[in-house]
Scaffold this motif. Structure first.
Motif, PDB file in Angstrom:
ATOM      1  N   ASP A  48       5.203  -7.394 -17.150  1.00  0.00           N
ATOM      2  CA  ASP A  48       5.836  -8.709 -16.991  1.00  0.00           C
ATOM      3  C   ASP A  48       4.849  -9.740 -16.468  1.00  0.00           C
ATOM      4  OD1 ASP A  48       9.080  -7.428 -15.908  1.00  0.00           O
ATOM      5  OD2 ASP A  48       8.274  -7.809 -17.909  1.00  0.00           O
ATOM      6  N   ILE A  49       4.071  -9.356 -15.466  1.00  0.00           N
ATOM      7  CA  ILE A  49       3.123 -10.289 -14.840  1.00  0.00           C
ATOM      8  C   ILE A  49       2.010 -10.653 -15.804  1.00  0.00           C
ATOM      9  CG2 ILE A  49       1.426 -10.554 -12.991  1.00  0.00           C
ATOM     10  CD1 ILE A  49       3.235  -8.769 -11.263  1.00  0.00           C
ATOM     11  N   TRP A  50       1.429  -9.638 -16.428  1.00  0.00           N
ATOM     12  CA  TRP A  50       0.248  -9.882 -17.258  1.00  0.00           C
ATOM     13  C   TRP A  50       0.593 -10.601 -18.558  1.00  0.00           C
ATOM     14  CZ3 TRP A  50      -2.048  -4.273 -16.523  1.00  0.00           C
ATOM     15  CH2 TRP A  50      -2.514  -4.162 -15.212  1.00  0.00           C
TER      16      TRP A  50
ATOM     17  N   GLU B 163       0.831  -1.192   0.000  1.00  0.00           N
ATOM     18  CA  GLU B 163       0.000   0.000   0.000  1.00  0.00           C
ATOM     19  C   GLU B 163       0.877   1.257   0.000  1.00  0.00           C
ATOM     20  OE1 GLU B 163      -0.716   0.196   4.856  1.00  0.00           O
ATOM     21  OE2 GLU B 163      -2.388  -0.049   3.473  1.00  0.00           O
ATOM     22  N   ASP B 164       0.290   2.328  -0.549  1.00  0.00           N
ATOM     23  CA  ASP B 164       0.949   3.639  -0.589  1.00  0.00           C
ATOM     24  C   ASP B 164       2.256   3.630  -1.364  1.00  0.00           C
ATOM     25  OD1 ASP B 164      -0.050   4.119   2.834  1.00  0.00           O
ATOM     26  OD2 ASP B 164      -1.094   4.746   1.020  1.00  0.00           O
ATOM     27  N   GLN B 165       2.438   2.682  -2.245  1.00  0.00           N
ATOM     28  CA  GLN B 165       3.631   2.632  -3.086  1.00  0.00           C
ATOM     29  C   GLN B 165       3.213   2.660  -4.556  1.00  0.00           C
ATOM     30  OE1 GLN B 165       6.674   2.850  -2.035  1.00  0.00           O
ATOM     31  NE2 GLN B 165       6.370   2.494   0.154  1.00  0.00           N
ATOM     32  N   ARG B 166       4.015   3.342  -5.351  1.00  0.00           N
ATOM     33  CA  ARG B 166       3.760   3.329  -6.784  1.00  0.00           C
ATOM     34  C   ARG B 166       4.086   1.951  -7.353  1.00  0.00           C
ATOM     35  NH1 ARG B 166       6.342   9.080  -8.888  1.00  0.00           N
ATOM     36  NH2 ARG B 166       4.754  10.442  -7.984  1.00  0.00           N
ATOM     37  N   ILE B 167       3.234   1.509  -8.245  1.00  0.00           N
ATOM     38  CA  ILE B 167       3.423   0.216  -8.889  1.00  0.00           C
ATOM     39  C   ILE B 167       3.992   0.454 -10.279  1.00  0.00           C
ATOM     40  CG2 ILE B 167       2.300  -1.907  -9.652  1.00  0.00           C
ATOM     41  CD1 ILE B 167       0.055  -1.285  -7.643  1.00  0.00           C
ATOM     42  N   PRO B 168       5.172  -0.056 -10.581  1.00  0.00           N
ATOM     43  CA  PRO B 168       5.742   0.141 -11.919  1.00  0.00           C
ATOM     44  C   PRO B 168       4.906  -0.552 -12.988  1.00  0.00           C
ATOM     45  CG  PRO B 168       7.404  -0.610 -10.346  1.00  0.00           C
ATOM     46  CD  PRO B 168       6.072  -0.804  -9.689  1.00  0.00           C
ATOM     47  N   VAL B 169       4.562   0.190 -14.006  1.00  0.00           N
ATOM     48  CA  VAL B 169       3.807  -0.404 -15.109  1.00  0.00           C
ATOM     49  C   VAL B 169       4.626  -1.508 -15.764  1.00  0.00           C
ATOM     50  CG1 VAL B 169       2.858   0.057 -17.400  1.00  0.00           C
ATOM     51  CG2 VAL B 169       2.389   1.627 -15.519  1.00  0.00           C
ATOM     52  N   ALA B 170       5.943  -1.335 -15.794  1.00  0.00           N
ATOM     53  CA  ALA B 170       6.807  -2.362 -16.391  1.00  0.00           C
ATOM     54  C   ALA B 170       6.674  -3.691 -15.664  1.00  0.00           C
ATOM     55  CB  ALA B 170       8.263  -1.890 -16.370  1.00  0.00           C
TER      56      ALA B 170
ATOM     57  N   ASP C 215       5.528   5.051 -27.986  1.00  0.00           N
ATOM     58  CA  ASP C 215       6.908   4.669 -28.295  1.00  0.00           C
ATOM     59  C   ASP C 215       7.348   3.442 -27.503  1.00  0.00           C
ATOM     60  OD1 ASP C 215       8.769   7.047 -26.203  1.00  0.00           O
ATOM     61  OD2 ASP C 215       6.987   5.845 -25.814  1.00  0.00           O
ATOM     62  N   GLY C 216       6.427   2.841 -26.743  1.00  0.00           N
ATOM     63  CA  GLY C 216       6.746   1.612 -26.030  1.00  0.00           C
ATOM     64  C   GLY C 216       7.611   1.793 -24.800  1.00  0.00           C
ATOM     65  N   TYR C 217       7.845   3.036 -24.380  1.00  0.00           N
ATOM     66  CA  TYR C 217       8.689   3.296 -23.209  1.00  0.00           C
ATOM     67  C   TYR C 217       7.794   3.511 -21.989  1.00  0.00           C
ATOM     68  CZ  TYR C 217      11.975   5.719 -20.121  1.00  0.00           C
ATOM     69  OH  TYR C 217      12.755   6.089 -19.054  1.00  0.00           O
ATOM     70  N   TYR C 218       7.819   2.535 -21.066  1.00  0.00           N
ATOM     71  CA  TYR C 218       6.924   2.590 -19.911  1.00  0.00           C
ATOM     72  C   TYR C 218       7.665   2.558 -18.575  1.00  0.00           C
ATOM     73  CZ  TYR C 218       3.585   1.459 -23.584  1.00  0.00           C
ATOM     74  OH  TYR C 218       2.843   1.491 -24.734  1.00  0.00           O
TER      75      TYR C 218
ATOM     76  N   LEU D   7      -0.843  -4.118 -25.359  1.00  0.00           N
ATOM     77  CA  LEU D   7      -2.125  -4.667 -24.910  1.00  0.00           C
ATOM     78  C   LEU D   7      -2.245  -4.591 -23.394  1.00  0.00           C
ATOM     79  CD1 LEU D   7      -2.371  -7.819 -27.235  1.00  0.00           C
ATOM     80  CD2 LEU D   7      -3.468  -5.584 -27.527  1.00  0.00           C
ATOM     81  N   CYS D   8      -1.118  -4.793 -22.716  1.00  0.00           N
ATOM     82  CA  CYS D   8      -1.125  -4.677 -21.249  1.00  0.00           C
ATOM     83  C   CYS D   8      -1.433  -3.251 -20.824  1.00  0.00           C
ATOM     84  CB  CYS D   8       0.229  -5.109 -20.681  1.00  0.00           C
ATOM     85  SG  CYS D   8       0.589  -6.863 -20.876  1.00  0.00           S
ATOM     86  N   VAL D   9      -0.828  -2.277 -21.514  1.00  0.00           N
ATOM     87  CA  VAL D   9      -1.067  -0.881 -21.159  1.00  0.00           C
ATOM     88  C   VAL D   9      -2.498  -0.482 -21.493  1.00  0.00           C
ATOM     89  CG1 VAL D   9      -0.356   1.500 -21.603  1.00  0.00           C
ATOM     90  CG2 VAL D   9       1.360  -0.300 -21.416  1.00  0.00           C
ATOM     91  N   ALA D  10      -3.011  -0.965 -22.616  1.00  0.00           N
ATOM     92  CA  ALA D  10      -4.414  -0.699 -22.956  1.00  0.00           C
ATOM     93  C   ALA D  10      -5.327  -1.285 -21.893  1.00  0.00           C
ATOM     94  CB  ALA D  10      -4.735  -1.283 -24.332  1.00  0.00           C
ATOM     95  N   ASN D  11      -4.984  -2.456 -21.409  1.00  0.00           N
ATOM     96  CA  ASN D  11      -5.757  -3.093 -20.347  1.00  0.00           C
ATOM     97  C   ASN D  11      -5.688  -2.260 -19.062  1.00  0.00           C
ATOM     98  OD1 ASN D  11      -7.098  -5.701 -19.316  1.00  0.00           O
ATOM     99  ND2 ASN D  11      -5.413  -5.432 -17.882  1.00  0.00           N
ATOM    100  N   LEU D  12      -4.517  -1.697 -18.786  1.00  0.00           N
ATOM    101  CA  LEU D  12      -4.360  -0.837 -17.611  1.00  0.00           C
ATOM    102  C   LEU D  12      -5.263   0.385 -17.706  1.00  0.00           C
ATOM    103  CD1 LEU D  12      -2.954  -0.075 -14.991  1.00  0.00           C
ATOM    104  CD2 LEU D  12      -1.090   0.889 -16.347  1.00  0.00           C
ATOM    105  N   HIS D  13      -5.389   0.927 -18.910  1.00  0.00           N
ATOM    106  CA  HIS D  13      -6.279   2.073 -19.084  1.00  0.00           C
ATOM    107  C   HIS D  13      -7.739   1.695 -18.797  1.00  0.00           C
ATOM    108  CE1 HIS D  13      -3.565   5.190 -20.418  1.00  0.00           C
ATOM    109  NE2 HIS D  13      -2.991   4.363 -21.278  1.00  0.00           N
TER     110      HIS D  13
END
Length: 854
Positions: free
Chosen positions: A472-474, A461-468, A513-516, A486-492
């Motif tokens: 990897d997980i998804w 909790e209270d920590q930023r979760i890296p999208v990167a 540009d694929g940089y997350y 597709l993972c980032v679209a899913n995040l949206h």
């Protein structure tokens, strides 16, 4: 002594009529439901006033006593009292409005009777006047003039009477509709006005600022629809209600405010019908959606002659087509939507949770019935409870009510449960049920989105979760999310439903540009608790996600007692604090594919049971301490034959290189804010031996990196090499051109990197090159133009780069991203077939500074 009737027939009559007109005007403006009845009453009064004036004049001519007007005076005085009572009716008191509507109709009937009687008197007086005139000695011209005036008055009276009868007929029809509506409402066991604004809670806090901001946004001339978005239970409906009742809003829209609850399964037909019924009209029927929209347009045109506000409350995700039906180009037509989801097509306003002071006010109000017992509860206990509610009004209210009147031991028990990771949701069923509605739509429409939301509970909790890390997980967990985009679209999909927030800390807003590496997810604790609660519906041995939080060395009882011999979890997440002694109990996880380890200690051994996780595909290890930690027991991963992705954050890499290791299955490694320079420069790690089949390497914010291992170019399968924000990196391997499969080379913000290797031109499959913010690069290799597959080149802020090699004229179909200086560099070589320059303006963003510590 003057006769009262004489006085009434004079100036007093005009004054009494004037008082009644003013009262009726105020009621007509203030109450929509009285509007049509009051119009009829006003019309009757106008007719009566004309008749009274005429009778008064005739009585004066005939010297007739004025007692015949006494009955009318009594009725008007009664009306004056009734109007005064109507003015005291509260705006939202539906029952009293119907009650006084009937009383107004009864009074109107009495006035009608008076008008009929006075009409007869007027006709009688008129005839007697004609007879008297004929007997006088006045001239024929005077007689004709007086007779004409009297006839004209009688005709006007008859016309007014006919008009009044028409009005009365309409009123009777309207009353019939109202009575039918009342019967229907009573049958449904609820009494509510159509499209009426709901009442505010007895206390609202922390909404004055959001209210002003929302008014500024919606009152903007270029804005017709605004979506007020926030998670469930955050106060969206309350703010929308407060907006409707605001003095400035009331002054602008007056009685043209319509509040419609849309709900999970919207019914467009019903919404339009309710709008019509709110104005006392009969609800139309529709053949189809187009027909219903035509009726809606007609309604808005009629009522929209004045400013009109429509509130669509509780609009669910996927209702874009519904909102589109309410789009009309009309002046001063505003639509306020409340939803848990964002609708990118429309402007939005996000309601934040309450600050601590307002949360305390709301909590004390919710627990107001504590009475004298409140003095028995220490202030610090109350503060801890409020802090545990995280500013959510619904959570605060539920917690306050559940603790109301309870002894201090119950309060302390609640805090103890929370401190032991027992979710607030476990004891607040009402809140849980409310928040769970945010996930209902995901179960039905997008089950993968819900699963990904639940995965967010794997991080502290209270920590930023890296999208990167989520990518990897998804990517390895869900077949439909096998690509980063597709993972980032899913995040949206998750963030659009206000189940999380996406924070982008990068300097520019370049998309696609694929940089997350500079994308992070933040999530309110309450939503994280909801995700954890969802995962705990089954016993630990059968959970798909096993999320464990360990305070000090307090393991869950089921684990320390080895209650379950074999766990069924697909994902295992373990979070420990700074007091953890690093002594592990054993566990069997033969089905686990994802392992997330969160810790804060300076030394951290991988649990020995990881060696038996034979299906492990993804490993995410994050140190939330200030300095990089020593990670030991790392060599046990050599037994993981299916491990594909590994992400290490704030780890000292030399600590993992103390023992020889080889992970043949590893395809992607991400090192974030790690100490790696010593291991790479001393040859402690050889990429080609330790991870021979790497396809992707990401190194971010590793501030001691000076050079890559010498054998980096031997990674024959490597397709992506991303090194960003490594300011001390001086050079790349000279033989980097050997990476025959390399498609992406990202060197963003490597400020000390002076040049690219001469062999760079041999990267024949390189599609994307990012050297943005590499301030020290002075020149590009002469054979740079040999990058025949290059399609995207980001070279913003390469301020020391003075010119380009002549070979760049060979780079066709290239998108060059840069600044004004970049455009100047390329101008002498243009035009080049299919090549174009995109100038991007800078957006300075320092949101990352407090979080990234080196």
């Amino acid at each position: 002594m003057a006769n009262p009737a004489d006085a009434f027939a004079g100036a007093a009559a005009g004054l009494l009529f004037s008082v009644l007109y003013d009262g009726l005007k105020e009621l007509t403006t203030k109450y929509v439901l009285f509007k049509h009845v009051l119009k009829s009453v006003k019309s009757t009064l106008e007719s009566l006033e004309q008749v009274v004036k005429e009778i008064a004049r005739l009585n004066e001519d005939l010297d007739r006593p004025k007692e015949e007007l006494a009955s009318l005076e009594t009725q008007l005085e009664k009306g004056k009292v009734l109007v005064a009572k109507c003015r005291k009716v509260r705006v939202w008191s539906v029952y009293k409005k119907y009650k006084y509507s009937k009383k107004l109709l009864e009074w109107n009937d009495s006035l009608k009777e008076e008008l009929e009687m006075l009409k007869v008197h007027a006709i009688r007086d008129g005839k007697e006047t004609l007879t008297t005139v004929k007997r006088t000695e006045k001239t024929v011209s005077q007689i004709e003039s007086t007779s004409f005036n009297i006839k004209e008055g009688v005709e006007q009276i008859e016309t007014n009477t006919a008009n009044l009868q028409v009005v009365v007929s309409r009123v009777e029809a309207r009353v019939s509709n109202i009575e039918a509506g009342i019967k229907q409402i009573q049958t449904e066991a609820k009494i509510e006005a159509w499209c009426a604004v709901p009442e505010l809670p007895t206390l609202t806090v922390g909404l004055d600022g959001p209210l002003n901001e929302l008014k500024m946004k919606l009152f903007n001339n270029g804005v017709s629809m605004v979506v007020l978005t926030a998670p469930g239970g955050c106060g969206k409906t309350t703010l929308a209600t407060k907006f409707c009742q605001d003095e400035q809003v009331q002054e602008k829209f007056k009685n043209n405010i319509f509040f419609v609850t849309v709900s999970k399964t919207p019914n467009f037909y019903l919404i339009v019908q309710e709008l019509y019924q709110s104005k006392g009209n009969q609800a139309p029927t529709f053949k189809n959606d187009e027909n219903a929209r035509t009726w809606l347009q007609q309604f808005l045109r009629e009522e929209g002659q004045n400013p009109l506000l429509l509130v669509l409350d509780d609009v669910w995700s996927g209702s874009d087509s519904l909102l589109a039906k309410f789009e009309f180009e009309m002046e001063d037509y505003k639509v306020l939507v409340t939803s848990r989801s964002e609708f990118p097509r429309y402007g939005s306003y996000t309601l934040q949770s309450l600050d601590f002071d307002n949360a305390m006010k709301l909590f004390h109000h919710a627990a107001a019935s504590l009475g004298e017992k409140s003095s028995d509860i220490p202030l610090d206990i109350s503060r801890q409870v409020v802090e545990g509610c995280k500013g959510f009004p619904l959570a605060i209210t539920v917690a306050g009510k559940s603790l109301c009147g309870k002894p201090i031991e119950i309060w302390e028990e609640r805090l103890i449960k929370w401190s032991k990771d027992s979710s607030i949701l476990d004891s607040e069923t009402e809140l849980l049920l409310r928040l769970q509605t945010s996930l209902d739509v995901l179960n039905k429409e997008m089950p993968v989105v819900k699963e990904c939301f639940l995965d967010l509970g794997s991080f502290p909790e209270d920590q930023r979760i890296p999208v990167a890390a989520l990518i990897d997980i998804w990517t390895e967990s869900y077949d439909s999310l096998d690509q980063d985009i597709l993972c980032v679209a899913n995040l949206h999909q998750i963030t659009n439903r206000s189940l999380a927030n996406l924070v982008v800390t990068r300097k520019d807003k370049l998309q696609g540009d694929g940089y997350y590496s500079e994308h992070f997810v933040t999530q309110h604790d309450l939503l994280r608790e909801l995700a954890i609660y969802e995962t705990r519906k089954e016993d630990p041995g059968h959970r798909e996600r096993l999320i464990i939080n360990i305070s000090e060395d307090n393991f869950p009882k089921w684990w320390s007692e080895q209650k379950y011999q074999c766990m069924k979890a697909r994902l295992l997440s373990i979070s420990t604090d700074g007091a953890f002694s690093t002594k592990w109990h054993d566990m069997e996880l033969p089905e686990a594919e994802v392992l997330v380890l969160n810790f804060q200690t300076k030394n951290y051994p991988l649990p020995q049971f990881v060696e038996k996780m034979v299906k492990l595909k993804v490993l995410v290890v994050t140190n939330y301490g200030v300095v990089p930690s020593e990670l030991t027991n790392f060599h046990i991963l050599c037994a993981s034959s299916k491990l594909k992705r590994m992400r290490l954050e704030r780890i000292s890499i030399p600590s993992i290189a103390k023992h020889p290791m080889q992970l043949n299955s590893l395809q992607k490694i991400s090192l974030f804010m790690c100490n790696i320079g010593q291991a790479f420069s001393h040859g402690s790690i050889q990429f080609s031996h330790a991870w021979p089949n790497l396809v992707e390497v990401n190194i971010d914010y590793c501030n001691d990196l000076v050079a890559l291992p010498d054998d980096t170019s031997d990674l024959i399968h490597l397709k992506k090499l991303s090194i960003t924000n490594c300011h001390k990196l001086l050079a790349l391997p000279e033989d980097i051109g050997k990476l025959a499969k390399l498609e992406l080379l990202r060197l963003r913000s490597c400020t000390d990197l002076a040049k690219l290797p001469d062999s760079t031109g041999n990267l024949k499959k390189l599609k994307s090159l990012d050297i943005s913010y590499c301030f020290s690069i002075k020149e590009l290799p002469e054979d740079f133009g040999e990058l025949s597959s290059l399609r995207k080149l980001n070279m913003r802020d390469c301020s020391r780069l003075q010119d380009l090699p002549l070979s760049v004229s060979n780079l066709e179909h290239l998108k060059v991203i840069g600044d004004d200086e970049t455009q100047s560099l390329w101008q002498p070589f243009l035009p080049i077939k299919g090549t174009h320059i995109v100038v991007v303006k800078e957006n300075i963003n320092l949101n990352w500074l407090p979080k990234f510590q080196f």
